[in-house]
Scaffold this motif. Structure first.
Motif, mmCIF file in Angstrom:
data_model
loop_
_atom_site.group_PDB
_atom_site.id
_atom_site.type_symbol
_atom_site.label_atom_id
_atom_site.label_comp_id
_atom_site.label_asym_id
_atom_site.label_seq_id
_atom_site.Cartn_x
_atom_site.Cartn_y
_atom_site.Cartn_z
ATOM 1 N N HIS A 142 0.789 -1.194 0.084
ATOM 2 C CA HIS A 142 0.050 -0.093 -0.039
ATOM 3 C C HIS A 142 0.783 1.114 -0.091
ATOM 4 O O HIS A 142 0.720 2.266 -0.724
ATOM 5 N N ILE A 143 1.917 1.476 0.814
ATOM 6 C CA ILE A 143 2.707 2.426 0.830
ATOM 7 C C ILE A 143 3.503 2.474 -0.554
ATOM 8 O O ILE A 143 3.519 3.745 -1.112
ATOM 9 N N ALA A 144 3.974 1.607 -1.102
ATOM 10 C CA ALA A 144 4.562 1.714 -2.517
ATOM 11 C C ALA A 144 3.684 2.254 -3.320
ATOM 12 O O ALA A 144 4.034 3.265 -4.256
ATOM 13 N N LEU A 145 2.220 1.765 -3.583
ATOM 14 C CA LEU A 145 1.221 2.121 -4.064
ATOM 15 C C LEU A 145 1.096 3.695 -4.215
ATOM 16 O O LEU A 145 0.964 4.499 -5.178
ATOM 17 N N TYR A 146 1.081 4.129 -3.021
ATOM 18 C CA TYR A 146 1.145 5.766 -2.819
ATOM 19 C C TYR A 146 2.191 6.392 -3.299
ATOM 20 O O TYR A 146 1.762 7.497 -3.959
ATOM 21 N N PHE A 147 3.395 5.941 -3.509
ATOM 22 C CA PHE A 147 4.605 6.701 -4.016
ATOM 23 C C PHE A 147 4.420 6.591 -5.738
ATOM 24 O O PHE A 147 5.274 7.590 -5.942
ATOM 25 N N PHE A 148 3.585 5.746 -6.189
ATOM 26 C CA PHE A 148 3.685 5.720 -7.727
ATOM 27 C C PHE A 148 3.061 7.274 -8.082
ATOM 28 O O PHE A 148 3.284 7.942 -9.321
ATOM 29 N N GLN A 149 1.932 7.619 -7.287
ATOM 30 C CA GLN A 149 1.355 8.890 -7.798
ATOM 31 C C GLN A 149 2.382 10.182 -7.810
ATOM 32 O O GLN A 149 2.446 10.857 -9.004
ATOM 33 N N PRO A 150 3.117 10.362 -6.669
ATOM 34 C CA PRO A 150 3.978 11.609 -6.875
ATOM 35 C C PRO A 150 4.941 11.529 -7.851
ATOM 36 O O PRO A 150 5.643 12.310 -8.569
ATOM 37 N N HIS A 151 5.331 10.405 -8.120
ATOM 38 C CA HIS A 151 6.482 9.890 -9.147
ATOM 39 C C HIS A 151 5.914 10.242 -10.409
ATOM 40 O O HIS A 151 6.615 10.962 -11.314
ATOM 41 N N GLU A 152 4.622 10.068 -10.871
ATOM 42 C CA GLU A 152 3.829 10.532 -12.096
ATOM 43 C C GLU A 152 3.720 11.897 -12.288
ATOM 44 O O GLU A 152 3.354 12.550 -13.342
ATOM 45 N N SER A 153 3.236 12.611 -11.078
ATOM 46 C CA SER A 153 2.712 14.091 -11.125
ATOM 47 C C SER A 153 3.641 14.982 -10.652
ATOM 48 O O SER A 153 3.232 16.331 -10.677
ATOM 49 N N HIS A 154 4.831 14.684 -10.302
ATOM 50 C CA HIS A 154 5.885 15.715 -9.798
ATOM 51 C C HIS A 154 7.288 15.335 -10.393
ATOM 52 O O HIS A 154 7.312 14.480 -11.024
#
Length: 131
Positions: free
Chosen positions: A80-92
């Motif tokens: 779940h924590i890893a999944l959370y970090f995919f978003q900032p990777h793609e959007s920032h």
């Protein structure tokens, strides 16, 4: 291929190497499917290798802090924590990802794991691998 490998004299592949070769495509496929089903990252903006790199980086970092704190995070929480970090990777920008990861690790170190991180997910189930 190097001449040493051709002769069978190069570095021998370990059991860990073979396990990673088998697991990596499953990890990528499962997170891609989870993202597709729930409208989340990782999307096509993130390469397969980036998924693996983020997964490894985030899980290793949170595991280390958990160990410092005398805690154990189960696989579902780590996923779940890893999944959370995919978003900032793609959007920032890339530097934001690193800064945000360090911020979250420091927060965990000082005050404990965020309640929002305590959800367990098992994306491998989406590709037919039971817990």
């Amino acid at each position: 291929m190097s001449w040493l490998k051709k002769l069978g004299l190069g570095k021998q592949e370990t059991l860990y190497d073979r396990a990673r070769k088998a697991a990596d495509p499953l990890i990528v496929a499962s997170f891609r499917e989870y993202g597709r089903q729930y409208g989340l990252a990782p999307t096509s903006k993130t390469s397969d290798q980036e998924i693996l790199d983020i997964y490894q980086r985030v899980l290793t970092a949170f595991h280390q802090v958990a160990t410092e704190r005398g805690e154990r995070l189960n696989a579902g929480i780590k996923n779940h924590i890893a999944l959370y970090f995919f978003q900032p990777h793609e959007s920032h920008p890339p530097e934001f990802f690193e800064q945000h990861l360090e911020y979250e690790l420091d927060k965990y170190r000082k005050t404990g794991l965020r309640e929002s991180y305590r959800k367990e997910i098992y994306p491998l189930e989406l590709v037919g691998i039971p817990r």
